[in-house]
Design a protein around this motif. Structure first.
Motif, PDB file in Angstrom:
ATOM      1  N   UNK A 186      20.353  -3.171  45.021  1.00 25.10           N
ATOM      2  CA  UNK A 186      21.236  -3.363  43.871  1.00 25.10           C
ATOM      3  C   UNK A 186      21.605  -1.961  43.397  1.00 25.10           C
ATOM      4  N   UNK A 187      22.878  -1.675  43.295  1.00 28.22           N
ATOM      5  CA  UNK A 187      23.313  -0.308  42.989  1.00 28.22           C
ATOM      6  C   UNK A 187      24.437  -0.341  41.963  1.00 28.22           C
ATOM      7  N   UNK A 188      24.504   0.720  41.174  1.00 26.62           N
ATOM      8  CA  UNK A 188      25.613   0.813  40.229  1.00 26.62           C
ATOM      9  C   UNK A 188      26.916   0.975  41.004  1.00 26.62           C
ATOM     10  N   UNK A 189      28.023   0.384  40.524  1.00 26.80           N
ATOM     11  CA  UNK A 189      29.303   0.567  41.216  1.00 26.80           C
ATOM     12  C   UNK A 189      29.810   1.996  41.051  1.00 26.80           C
ATOM     13  N   UNK A 190      30.486   2.482  42.052  1.00 27.42           N
ATOM     14  CA  UNK A 190      30.969   3.860  42.019  1.00 27.42           C
ATOM     15  C   UNK A 190      31.887   4.112  40.831  1.00 27.42           C
ATOM     16  N   UNK A 191      32.748   3.134  40.511  1.00 28.42           N
ATOM     17  CA  UNK A 191      33.730   3.347  39.449  1.00 28.42           C
ATOM     18  C   UNK A 191      33.097   3.419  38.063  1.00 28.42           C
ATOM     19  N   UNK A 194      31.339   7.816  38.698  1.00 26.32           N
ATOM     20  CA  UNK A 194      31.357   8.364  40.064  1.00 26.32           C
ATOM     21  C   UNK A 194      30.359   9.489  40.333  1.00 26.32           C
ATOM     22  N   UNK A 195      30.209  10.485  39.431  1.00 25.08           N
ATOM     23  CA  UNK A 195      29.261  11.567  39.756  1.00 25.08           C
ATOM     24  C   UNK A 195      27.819  11.082  39.898  1.00 25.08           C
ATOM     25  N   UNK A 196      27.405  10.133  39.051  1.00 30.13           N
ATOM     26  CA  UNK A 196      26.042   9.614  39.141  1.00 30.13           C
ATOM     27  C   UNK A 196      25.873   8.783  40.403  1.00 30.13           C
ATOM     28  N   UNK A 197      26.875   7.997  40.732  1.00 27.29           N
ATOM     29  CA  UNK A 197      26.837   7.223  41.977  1.00 27.29           C
ATOM     30  C   UNK A 197      26.673   8.170  43.168  1.00 27.29           C
ATOM     31  N   UNK A 198      27.436   9.265  43.171  1.00 23.39           N
ATOM     32  CA  UNK A 198      27.341  10.217  44.268  1.00 23.39           C
ATOM     33  C   UNK A 198      25.969  10.872  44.318  1.00 23.39           C
ATOM     34  N   UNK A 199      25.362  11.085  43.147  1.00 25.42           N
ATOM     35  CA  UNK A 199      24.014  11.665  43.115  1.00 25.42           C
ATOM     36  C   UNK A 199      23.013  10.729  43.797  1.00 25.42           C
ATOM     37  N   UNK A 200      23.129   9.430  43.542  1.00 26.29           N
ATOM     38  CA  UNK A 200      22.271   8.459  44.224  1.00 26.29           C
ATOM     39  C   UNK A 200      22.526   8.478  45.732  1.00 26.29           C
ATOM     40  N   UNK A 201      23.790   8.530  46.131  1.00 26.38           N
ATOM     41  CA  UNK A 201      24.108   8.506  47.549  1.00 26.38           C
ATOM     42  C   UNK A 201      23.594   9.750  48.269  1.00 26.38           C
ATOM     43  N   UNK A 202      23.551  10.876  47.580  1.00 25.08           N
ATOM     44  CA  UNK A 202      22.981  12.088  48.167  1.00 25.08           C
ATOM     45  C   UNK A 202      21.496  11.907  48.462  1.00 25.08           C
TER      46      UNK A 202
END
Length: 291
Positions: A186-191, A194-202
């Motif tokens: 379960x993940x936050x949506x990118x929109x 976006x910067x926090x989503x990208x931090x998780x993806x990193x």
């Protein structure tokens, strides 16, 4: 060092063209005004005023133009200093970091001996408010790339993972992310941010896999409810661990044995310098060292 009182007397004389009127404007007698002008000429080692007929010399013209700007800057400085003494500081903090940063903000209040007004703002909002003068400082959890904003790293806020109560890894003190490869996430949506989503993806990239996202959750209560229902596992920022989480187990997240986290930095305008800057720095560093 240029004496501002003598400079004011000279500016008044240059603007009025009259020793009598200038003396009245700066609340001096005419002899005292004349003495101030002569003393200024002696200090600068130049003639500033032609007495008969009255006029400014080339050096006087330069001092008149530059001196007016200097007096204006001096007045603005006085106003800023007085304003800083009359009020506390305004600090922007992202809502999703507020719980973890409350002790730091309280330490800052005690160190300054002045009120600290906390305004909930995500990092992009903080930057805009700083540029517009609506904020003195920000505690930013995301990257700031603006030439007018100073960025001073402070600490890292760790990532956590929420697991269903019956999950095989629920008994672990901390969970290696790679052990969750193939799990439904379960993940936050990118929109949403976006910067926090990208931090998780990193973090997933460092662990060596992409998450299998089965549901999205904008806010923590929604994510936890999905975890409790057995839908999947849910990574989140550490401050939310203080909130109720029935049906879920919250554990620190590890990547290759190290706790990943979100870098939090003190941000502020480079110019003008915000109030109490050195005291703010000392207060924050003292708190972090004590911790």
């Amino acid at each position: 060092m240029l004496d501002l009182r003598k400079l004011r007397a000279f500016i008044a004389l240059a603007e009025t063209g009259s020793f009598r009127k200038a003396a009245q404007r700066v609340f001096l007698t005419q002899p005292a005004l004349s003495q101030a002008i002569r003393a200024l000429e002696k200090e600068l080692k130049v003639e500033l005023v032609r007495r008969r007929p009255f006029g400014l010399t080339p050096a006087g013209e330069v001092l008149f133009e530059e001196g007016r700007a200097l007096l204006k800057q001096a007045q603005l400085l006085v106003e800023r200093v007085q304003k800083a003494a009359q009020k506390g500081v305004r600090v922007g903090v992202p809502e999703n970091l507020l719980l973890d940063l409350f002790p730091l903000l309280d330490a800052l209040r005690k160190a300054l001996g002045t009120p600290v007004e906390i305004l909930e703002m995500h990092t992009p909002e903080q930057v805009q408010a700083l540029l517009e003068g609506r904020l003195d400082y920000g505690l930013a959890g995301l990257k700031v790339e603006n030439a007018s904003i100073a960025v001073e790293p402070l600490l890292k806020v760790p990532f956590y993972i929420a697991l269903p109560e019956g999950h095989p890894l629920a008994q672990e003190e901390a969970v290696e992310l790679v052990h969750l490869e193939g799990e439904p996430f379960i993940l936050m949506p990118r929109e949403a941010l976006p910067p926090l989503y990208e931090a998780f993806m990193e973090v997933f990239k460092e662990a060596g896999f992409r998450p299998k996202v089965v549901r999205e959750a904008v806010r923590f209560p929604q994510g936890i409810s999905l975890v409790a229902a057995g839908i999947g596992v849910y990574p989140f920022l550490a401050p939310y661990r203080y909130l109720p989480h029935p049906g879920a187990v919250l554990r620190p997240l590890l990547v290759k044995g190290r706790p990943p986290g979100l870098q939090v930095a003190l941000i502020h305008r480079k110019d003008p310098i915000p109030p109490h800057l050195e005291a703010v720095r000392r207060g924050l560093q003292a708190f972090l060292k004590a911790g």
